[in-house]
Write a protein that holds these residues in place. Sequence first.
Motif, short mmCIF file in Angstrom:
data_model
loop_
_atom_site.label_atom_id
_atom_site.label_comp_id
_atom_site.label_asym_id
_atom_site.label_seq_id
_atom_site.Cartn_x
_atom_site.Cartn_y
_atom_site.Cartn_z
N ALA A 21 26.18 37.38 -8.19
CA ALA A 21 25.88 36.01 -8.52
C ALA A 21 26.59 35.24 -7.81
CB ALA A 21 26.49 35.87 -9.88
N ARG A 22 26.99 35.20 -7.25
CA ARG A 22 27.13 33.90 -6.09
C ARG A 22 25.86 34.35 -4.65
NH1 ARG A 22 33.13 32.41 -6.86
NH2 ARG A 22 32.69 31.29 -4.49
N THR A 23 25.79 35.48 -4.82
CA THR A 23 25.21 35.16 -3.13
C THR A 23 23.39 35.32 -3.50
OG1 THR A 23 25.42 37.87 -3.48
CG2 THR A 23 26.66 36.53 -1.54
N GLY A 24 23.02 36.29 -4.84
CA GLY A 24 21.86 36.13 -4.87
C GLY A 24 21.39 38.15 -4.86
N ALA A 25 22.37 38.45 -3.96
CA ALA A 25 21.67 40.41 -4.11
C ALA A 25 22.13 40.27 -5.24
CB ALA A 25 23.09 40.66 -3.33
N ALA A 26 20.83 41.75 -4.96
CA ALA A 26 20.69 42.73 -6.43
C ALA A 26 21.42 42.78 -7.20
CB ALA A 26 19.69 43.28 -5.72
N ALA A 27 21.64 43.35 -8.68
CA ALA A 27 23.02 43.41 -9.22
C ALA A 27 23.40 44.95 -8.68
CB ALA A 27 22.20 43.68 -10.74
N PRO A 28 25.16 45.01 -9.21
CA PRO A 28 25.73 45.70 -9.39
C PRO A 28 24.11 46.86 -9.42
CG PRO A 28 26.92 44.67 -9.55
CD PRO A 28 25.89 43.74 -9.73
N GLY A 59 27.29 49.76 -6.51
CA GLY A 59 27.63 48.34 -5.02
C GLY A 59 26.79 47.72 -4.81
N VAL A 60 26.92 46.42 -3.75
CA VAL A 60 26.08 45.49 -4.41
C VAL A 60 25.47 45.70 -2.65
CG1 VAL A 60 26.13 42.48 -3.73
CG2 VAL A 60 26.79 43.99 -5.66
N ILE A 61 24.57 45.28 -1.98
CA ILE A 61 23.88 45.14 -0.59
C ILE A 61 23.70 43.74 -0.09
CG2 ILE A 61 22.76 46.37 1.37
CD1 ILE A 61 21.80 48.86 -0.18
N LEU A 62 24.32 43.79 0.63
CA LEU A 62 24.40 41.77 1.61
C LEU A 62 23.84 42.47 3.24
CD1 LEU A 62 27.84 40.88 0.76
CD2 LEU A 62 25.30 40.59 -0.95
N THR A 63 23.16 41.75 3.69
CA THR A 63 23.34 41.97 5.48
C THR A 63 23.89 40.52 5.89
OG1 THR A 63 21.03 42.33 4.69
CG2 THR A 63 21.11 41.87 6.46
N ASP A 64 24.40 40.79 7.14
CA ASP A 64 24.85 40.02 7.62
C ASP A 64 24.31 39.23 8.28
OD1 ASP A 64 24.96 40.89 10.03
OD2 ASP A 64 27.42 41.11 9.99
N PRO A 65 24.74 37.76 9.50
CA PRO A 65 24.27 37.03 10.40
C PRO A 65 23.08 37.92 11.57
CG PRO A 65 26.17 35.63 9.28
CD PRO A 65 26.02 37.14 9.40
N ASN A 66 23.83 38.94 11.70
CA ASN A 66 23.37 39.96 12.74
C ASN A 66 21.86 40.70 11.93
OD1 ASN A 66 25.39 39.52 15.10
ND2 ASN A 66 26.87 40.03 13.38
#
Length: 371
Positions: free
Chosen positions: A102-109, A120-127
């Motif tokens: 919810a806070r990052t706007g990533a797809a729901a778990p 789980g949740v998948i994010l992408t770091d600045p790299n």
Amino acid sequence: MIDSGAHPDSGVPYIPVARAADPHVKVHDLALLEFAGPDAEVAKRFFTGFGLQHRQGDDGSLEFSAEAGAPVAVIYRQAAKASFVGPTFAVTTVAELEQLAARTGAAAPAPLQLPGHPPGVILTDPNGVSVKVAHFEAWRTLPACGEAALVNRGDDKPRINAPRRPQRSPSRVLRLGHMVLGTPEWEATARFYIETLGLIPSDVQALPDGRPAVAFLRCDRGDEPTDHHTFVVARLPVMDFEHAAFEVPDLDEVGMGGQMLREGGFRRAWGIGRHILGSQIFDYWFGPDGRKFEHFADGDLFDAARPTRYHAMSVAGLSQWGPPVPSAFLRPKLGWHEVLQLLRNLLGKSSFGFREIKLMANAMRSASLPD
Ligand SMILES: [Fe+2]
């Protein structure tokens, strides 16, 4: 919470690396690492010789497990080109995954493409590194290691008629402890891991101009003590996985584990020694695709109350005792892809240019030691 000061060589004040006031979640630990590359056979020989348990994954990947933590600690998939896919961190509740999404706007778990399909949740770091955060039903706490072996020391010599013969076998690997990510985009990367995952800086090594070069980040478990560092962000000219470290019970497990790797034909990267920041007894080995993996024992534990400390960056600051740091240990692994990335970074808008190379070179020659 910041015990600041000035760089001893330049007198320039350290630039603080602040904790997040309201991180999206506070991860519990580092769970697993995913790699891809052409060295599947080497990976199998290395990680089993290192002390991990191997099994074949459903999708044909190689899976390697330690005794505690997530059910699988390392995944290696066959691919034409070597790459670090990314880390997975663990949270203790599914509610934290929902909050993170919810806070990052990533797809729901949702179930992840990992052994056991944890939510789980998948994010992408600045790299551009894929960072997974998951909840593992089958998370395992550290096992008992039995009573420490008797030690004859000074006038206290309890070991009589009992020669010390540690077992000749690969190390008993208890758990994945930490990893280090090298990045030219230091500030954005450190802020991402601090603000998104709630990691808190234990110690920071700085350049002579006061900017951080390495931040040792730990999990925020409140009053519960946790490893001095679980994730480290290092200012390097190219983005890459620098090394990962696995906890073993004691010095004999570090030493005999290294002996087994050497007899298996593998090459030591650096060790055996004792670090300064984190205090671990360490031993680094080159594994598949030239990547470094570390056995460690007897590291520091901090609770969340311990403030951040700042130190000058220096090679001398890497260990209290041990052999000199080999140049191959410090040199980033540069294939064509990395050389191109390096040139682009130096000539383009990256925050790692010629000035940073000079500052890092000066810093590494500094004789300053952390406390
Ligand atoms: Fe390490």
